[in-house]
Design a protein around this motif. Structure first.
Motif, PDB file in Angstrom:
ATOM      1  N   ARG A  69       1.176   9.527  -5.539  1.00  0.00           N
ATOM      2  CA  ARG A  69       1.863  11.016  -5.511  1.00  0.00           C
ATOM      3  C   ARG A  69       2.966  11.413  -6.186  1.00  0.00           C
ATOM      4  O   ARG A  69       2.869  12.532  -6.529  1.00  0.00           O
ATOM      5  CB  ARG A  69       2.800  10.776  -3.757  1.00  0.00           C
ATOM      6  N   MET A  98       0.766  -1.253   0.124  1.00  0.00           N
ATOM      7  CA  MET A  98       0.091  -0.012   0.074  1.00  0.00           C
ATOM      8  C   MET A  98       0.734   1.298   0.114  1.00  0.00           C
ATOM      9  O   MET A  98       0.731   2.216  -0.474  1.00  0.00           O
ATOM     10  CB  MET A  98      -0.711  -0.104   1.452  1.00  0.00           C
ATOM     11  N   THR A  99       1.989   1.116   0.805  1.00  0.00           N
ATOM     12  CA  THR A  99       2.670   2.434   0.839  1.00  0.00           C
ATOM     13  C   THR A  99       3.493   2.564  -0.415  1.00  0.00           C
ATOM     14  O   THR A  99       3.494   3.891  -1.092  1.00  0.00           O
ATOM     15  CB  THR A  99       4.155   1.996   1.892  1.00  0.00           C
ATOM     16  N   ASP A 100       3.865   1.415  -1.291  1.00  0.00           N
ATOM     17  CA  ASP A 100       4.257   1.825  -2.630  1.00  0.00           C
ATOM     18  C   ASP A 100       3.340   2.308  -3.694  1.00  0.00           C
ATOM     19  O   ASP A 100       3.476   3.028  -4.323  1.00  0.00           O
ATOM     20  CB  ASP A 100       4.999   0.550  -3.287  1.00  0.00           C
ATOM     21  N   LYS A 125       0.643   4.018  -2.738  1.00  0.00           N
ATOM     22  CA  LYS A 125       0.656   5.716  -2.403  1.00  0.00           C
ATOM     23  C   LYS A 125       1.792   6.531  -2.837  1.00  0.00           C
ATOM     24  O   LYS A 125       1.642   7.767  -3.500  1.00  0.00           O
ATOM     25  CB  LYS A 125       0.335   5.711  -1.037  1.00  0.00           C
ATOM     26  N   ALA A 126       3.146   5.952  -2.915  1.00  0.00           N
ATOM     27  CA  ALA A 126       4.148   6.631  -3.344  1.00  0.00           C
ATOM     28  C   ALA A 126       4.037   7.000  -4.808  1.00  0.00           C
ATOM     29  O   ALA A 126       4.288   7.719  -5.325  1.00  0.00           O
ATOM     30  CB  ALA A 126       5.493   5.836  -2.736  1.00  0.00           C
ATOM     31  N   LYS A 127       3.737   5.854  -5.570  1.00  0.00           N
ATOM     32  CA  LYS A 127       3.357   5.855  -6.948  1.00  0.00           C
ATOM     33  C   LYS A 127       2.343   6.797  -7.340  1.00  0.00           C
ATOM     34  O   LYS A 127       2.550   7.638  -8.324  1.00  0.00           O
ATOM     35  CB  LYS A 127       3.292   4.525  -7.618  1.00  0.00           C
TER      36      LYS A 127
END
Length: 203
Positions: free
Chosen positions: A10, A2-4, A6-8
């Protein structure tokens, strides 16, 4: 995972916004020179996105658009600079932004025959707010990097000292309570022994 994701998202959003900024920066000279391709007839009007633009009190629509672009182009370039700047003094850019915004407002909505006259007085309240803020930031940075005075570090040290003192005070209270409790227990024991001896003597 999920973090990856969200980073993508953003990064994609940032890329789109920066691409829009680059586009408007690239076309700024063409927007400014737009007036060269407009009619110089005093009675002529142009239509853009359903909006009819006349001479706006100027000699012709060409001069009116030239004056508008001389305010709009620097204004949005300043806004882009403000939004992307990482310098500590970037707040000061708000002053020229406000200046161009007031001038643009005066050109579009003011019915006076003169422009760029009294809008300097509208800037005074903004200057009175922004300049002290920027100066305070400058003093804080100067103290930290020139004089070596880190106010945040000093504040953190004071907070740590305060917590230490509070901990010591609480420890002292616990010790006092334990001493009071043991003293009371000894006194109770002595009283009990005296009572037993007295009973023994009687019997």
């Amino acid at each position: 995972m999920m973090t990856d994701l969200k980073a993508k998202k953003r990064a994609k959003k940032k890329l789109i916004i920066e691409s829009i900024f680059i586009f408007f920066i690239a076309i700024s000279p063409f927007l400014y020179k737009m007036y060269d391709y407009l009619p110089e007839d005093p009675e002529a009007t142009i239509s853009f996105l359903g909006i009819t633009i006349g001479n706006g009190g100027f000699e012709d629509v060409s001069m009116y658009v030239w004056f508008l672009m001389s305010k709009i182009v620097p204004l949005y370039l300043m806004v882009i600079w403000f939004m992307t700047s990482k310098n500590w003094w970037y707040h000061i850019i708000l002053i020229p932004i406000a200046m161009y915004a007031f001038q643009l407002f005066e050109v579009i909505f003011d019915s006076d025959d003169y422009v760029d006259t009294e809008n300097i007085w509208w800037l005074l309240p903004i200057c009175m707010i922004i300049i002290p803020i920027v100066y305070f930031i400058r003093i804080k940075l100067y103290d930290k990097y020139v004089h070596g005075i880190d106010l945040e570090a000093i504040d953190a040290e004071l907070q740590s000292l305060k917590k230490k003192q509070m901990t010591e005070t609480e420890s002292d209270k616990v010790v006092d309570n334990q001493e009071d409790g043991s003293g009371h227990a000894v006194e109770t024991k002595i009283n009990s022994q005296s009572f037993i001896k007295a009973c023994t003597k009687l019997f």
